[in-house]
Design an enzyme around this catalytic site. Structure first.
Site, mmCIF file in Angstrom:
data_model
loop_
_atom_site.group_PDB
_atom_site.id
_atom_site.type_symbol
_atom_site.label_atom_id
_atom_site.label_comp_id
_atom_site.label_asym_id
_atom_site.label_seq_id
_atom_site.Cartn_x
_atom_site.Cartn_y
_atom_site.Cartn_z
ATOM 1 N N ARG A 1 -13.853 -4.154 2.878
ATOM 2 C CA ARG A 1 -14.009 -2.826 3.448
ATOM 3 C C ARG A 1 -12.648 -2.327 3.945
ATOM 4 O O ARG A 1 -11.676 -3.075 3.987
ATOM 5 C CB ARG A 1 -15.047 -2.824 4.555
ATOM 6 C CG ARG A 1 -14.830 -3.964 5.543
ATOM 7 C CD ARG A 1 -15.248 -3.649 6.907
ATOM 8 N NE ARG A 1 -14.476 -2.535 7.451
ATOM 9 C CZ ARG A 1 -13.224 -2.638 7.916
ATOM 10 N NH1 ARG A 1 -12.548 -3.774 7.891
ATOM 11 N NH2 ARG A 1 -12.601 -1.573 8.394
ATOM 12 N N GLY A 2 -12.638 -1.038 4.351
ATOM 13 C CA GLY A 2 -11.398 -0.401 4.757
ATOM 14 C C GLY A 2 -10.909 0.405 3.574
ATOM 15 O O GLY A 2 -10.715 -0.140 2.479
ATOM 16 N N ALA A 3 -10.724 1.716 3.791
ATOM 17 C CA ALA A 3 -10.429 2.605 2.667
ATOM 18 C C ALA A 3 -9.278 2.097 1.795
ATOM 19 O O ALA A 3 -9.429 1.978 0.570
ATOM 20 C CB ALA A 3 -10.167 4.025 3.183
ATOM 21 N N GLN B 1 -18.018 -2.644 13.180
ATOM 22 C CA GLN B 1 -16.684 -3.074 12.753
ATOM 23 C C GLN B 1 -15.721 -3.202 13.936
ATOM 24 O O GLN B 1 -14.798 -4.023 13.906
ATOM 25 C CB GLN B 1 -16.108 -2.096 11.722
ATOM 26 C CG GLN B 1 -16.851 -2.059 10.399
ATOM 27 C CD GLN B 1 -17.941 -1.005 10.359
ATOM 28 O OE1 GLN B 1 -18.462 -0.592 11.392
ATOM 29 N NE2 GLN B 1 -18.301 -0.562 9.172
ATOM 30 N N ASP C 1 -10.887 7.985 5.904
ATOM 31 C CA ASP C 1 -11.303 7.572 4.555
ATOM 32 C C ASP C 1 -10.921 8.613 3.510
ATOM 33 O O ASP C 1 -10.794 8.298 2.319
ATOM 34 C CB ASP C 1 -12.799 7.311 4.510
ATOM 35 C CG ASP C 1 -13.123 5.989 5.179
ATOM 36 O OD1 ASP C 1 -13.100 5.952 6.424
ATOM 37 O OD2 ASP C 1 -13.344 4.988 4.456
ATOM 38 N N ASN D 1 -14.090 10.121 8.388
ATOM 39 C CA ASN D 1 -13.859 8.754 8.866
ATOM 40 C C ASN D 1 -15.199 8.215 9.355
ATOM 41 O O ASN D 1 -16.202 8.930 9.370
ATOM 42 C CB ASN D 1 -12.806 8.740 9.986
ATOM 43 C CG ASN D 1 -12.329 7.332 10.311
ATOM 44 O OD1 ASN D 1 -12.077 6.535 9.405
ATOM 45 N ND2 ASN D 1 -12.219 7.001 11.584
ATOM 46 N N LYS D 2 -15.209 6.965 9.728
ATOM 47 C CA LYS D 2 -16.432 6.277 10.164
ATOM 48 C C LYS D 2 -17.250 7.139 11.106
ATOM 49 O O LYS D 2 -16.715 7.778 12.007
ATOM 50 C CB LYS D 2 -16.029 4.979 10.870
ATOM 51 C CG LYS D 2 -17.154 4.114 11.355
ATOM 52 C CD LYS D 2 -18.035 3.646 10.238
ATOM 53 C CE LYS D 2 -17.212 2.939 9.183
ATOM 54 N NZ LYS D 2 -17.796 3.031 7.841
#
Lengths: 344, 344
Positions: free
Chosen positions: B49-51, B187, B228, B238-239
């Site tokens: 995970r993580g853009a 996260q 993102d 974003n999240k």
């Protein structure tokens, strides 16, 4: 004391029972209250919760203790222990003040019991009044956002914010409710969903961080929340996360209402800064602990900040829905919450 | 391709390995990637995970596949499958575009592999540049609030928002970090705490609904988040929960920075309304499911709304920290994100 029955509190055949809210929605188990220390632990551990209900349970226990033959000094000690159960909700203090007053006046056990019953029955009436005032503010088809649990599990009657929603639903207003899960203790996810499901009111569960995005796209028409203590200037304490909703509602010009009985108003408290805020166990934030299981997802011993409540300042509130009516900011500034408002 | 090593991604002796982030912080287990469908599932399931990291892992897999002898059509199919893994983060698209370009140009397997390695190494350099630009914005003794995970677990390098925090810490700025737990997938609670603990940076975990109260009492000096996808007008995805922080920061006049490499900017995207938002499984909100255990605390089948991201509009952003520098709102309006700004 005669038999009394609420969603989460029961006095039957001279014994006090509480619904263990820690086990909801998975299991409905009633606990028999047999001692003051036990009741204090049930309140601290959130088996019994909701600002009004905590106070009502404590009041019934004092009435019960009087009928069991406790004398003035014993009842004063019992009341003193119950007062310390939780610091923020003020209903507990108000109701115990009434009981202590009856004890200090040398009232008979039957009279002290009658005061406790009156605390219960008054709450039912206050809920009905709030529900009616509040429901009139909701429009047909509204999407209402609420936080924590403020329904019949939190009071002797229909509830505060959820009571308003229930009444609007009964009036056929076709309400849909966004339910904040309300971390860390998940009262929204566990309890409000359970209540709304039983009542057949359409609802959707969200995480607390999702409310903002819903407001941005016009999917929230009103925010309705309860309170644990209202200062006389209109600032109020409620479950952590409430202040966030007030700021978001203000930013998006969404009306924001707080619903509470007059027993939640602390006229001795000038403003929100004077309300004590309870800090709770870090383990509540490091994971979850409940009847549904235990999960620790954070590194053990990670430092945590865990206030149970936050303060919403009066300027972010559209209206205060009390049992006596709905008050605006200018009425509150004129003293509506102190009973000294000339225009209320 | 030569060996490559990042916190959560490893290319060693001609094989690709990823750290299974679902198991953190409890366990550090590396997974050997052996097929495209497997990698897509690892991305969808958030093992990776993580853009930026999603895109880098995909790029390395394409390079590896070329070296394994996949021809033009096979590589095009591989790239096509990887593109669909997750819809919001745009780095994946950018990096796969680079690989597809090399494939379409009939480059040798070695050259395609070199492009993949360059994607990795470029990200390390971009992170270093962002960290330096961003760290200059933080003051000694700052309390920084961050959301989700944006550290070395999310990139090949030092990270985006957490990279900035790490660099400020290295510079001796005596930073303390408030870590939003970031429901529903936690996260922040699981990954950011783990990273900050390893780096020895003081931090405190909070629930997402607690940030507002901290800002009200002046305990947050700056908010720093990742992205993102950034539209060319400066709006960004974003999240979920990021937009809430932007509104709260604006209300409290707390500076709010978004940190991302240029590969997160989508110049084809005019504004936030054009960014696709992934909806995820309702089970993520009804409880938690992870290596730390499974808990379902809501009534089964309760309706759920579960967007993975939200959109923060440009007007709430104090500064865009890219690898090329820090841009203000007026520079972004002048075209800084399209590379056409005359004053940038």
């Amino acid at each position: 004391m005669n038999d009394l029955e609420a969603t989460a509190l029961r006095y039957r055949d001279g014994e006090l029972y509480v619904l263990d809210q820690r086990l909801l929605p998975g299991e409905e188990r009633w606990l028999h209250c047999t001692g003051t220390a036990q009741l204090v632990e049930l309140i601290r551990g959130l088996a019994i919760r909701g600002a009004p209900l905590i106070g009502i349970a404590a009041a019934l226990w004092v009435g019960h203790s009087a009928l069991q033959g406790e004398d003035h000094d014993e009842l004063t000690r019992t009341i003193g222990e119950l007062r310390k159960a939780r610091p923020t909700a003020v209903n507990l203090t108000h109701y115990l003040d009434r009981l202590q007053h009856a004890v200090d006046n040398g009232q008979s056990a039957a009279k002290i019991g009658a005061v406790a019953v009156d605390v219960f029955e008054q709450d039912v009436a206050l809920c009905a009044a709030m529900s009616n005032h509040g429901a009139a503010l909701l429009q047909a088809g509204d999407n209402i956002l609420t936080h924590c649990n403020t329904g019949s599990l939190a009071t002797a009657g229909a509830g505060t914010a959820v009571g308003v929603i229930m009444q609007a639903h009964r009036l056929g207003k076709n309400i849909h409710v966004w339910v904040d899960e309300t971390r860390p203790l998940l009262q929204g996810a566990r309890l409000t969903t359970w209540e709304l499901q039983r009542a057949g009111i359409p609802h959707t569960l969200i995480c607390d961080g999702m409310a903002a995005g819903l407001m941005a796209v016009g999917r929230v028409d009103r925010v309705v929340v309860g309170a644990d203590r209202i200062a006389r200037n209109g600032d109020f304490a409620n479950k952590i996360g409430t202040f966030m909703l007030a700021v978001l509602a203000h930013h998006h010009q969404v009306p924001f209402y707080v619903v509470a009985p007059r027993t939640t108003v602390d006229t001795a408290c000038p403003d929100g800064g004077s309300i004590p805020i309870e800090q709770r166990d870090p383990e509540e934030v490091r994971g979850v602990i409940g009847s549904y299981g235990t999960c620790l997802w954070s590194p053990p011993n990670v430092p945590v900040y865990n206030p149970a409540f936050d303060i919403t300042p009066a300027e972010l509130v559209t209206g205060w829905v009390l049992d006596s009516g709905v008050y605006t900011g200018s009425q509150v500034r004129d003293g509506a919450l102190t009973g000294r408002c000339r225009n209320c």
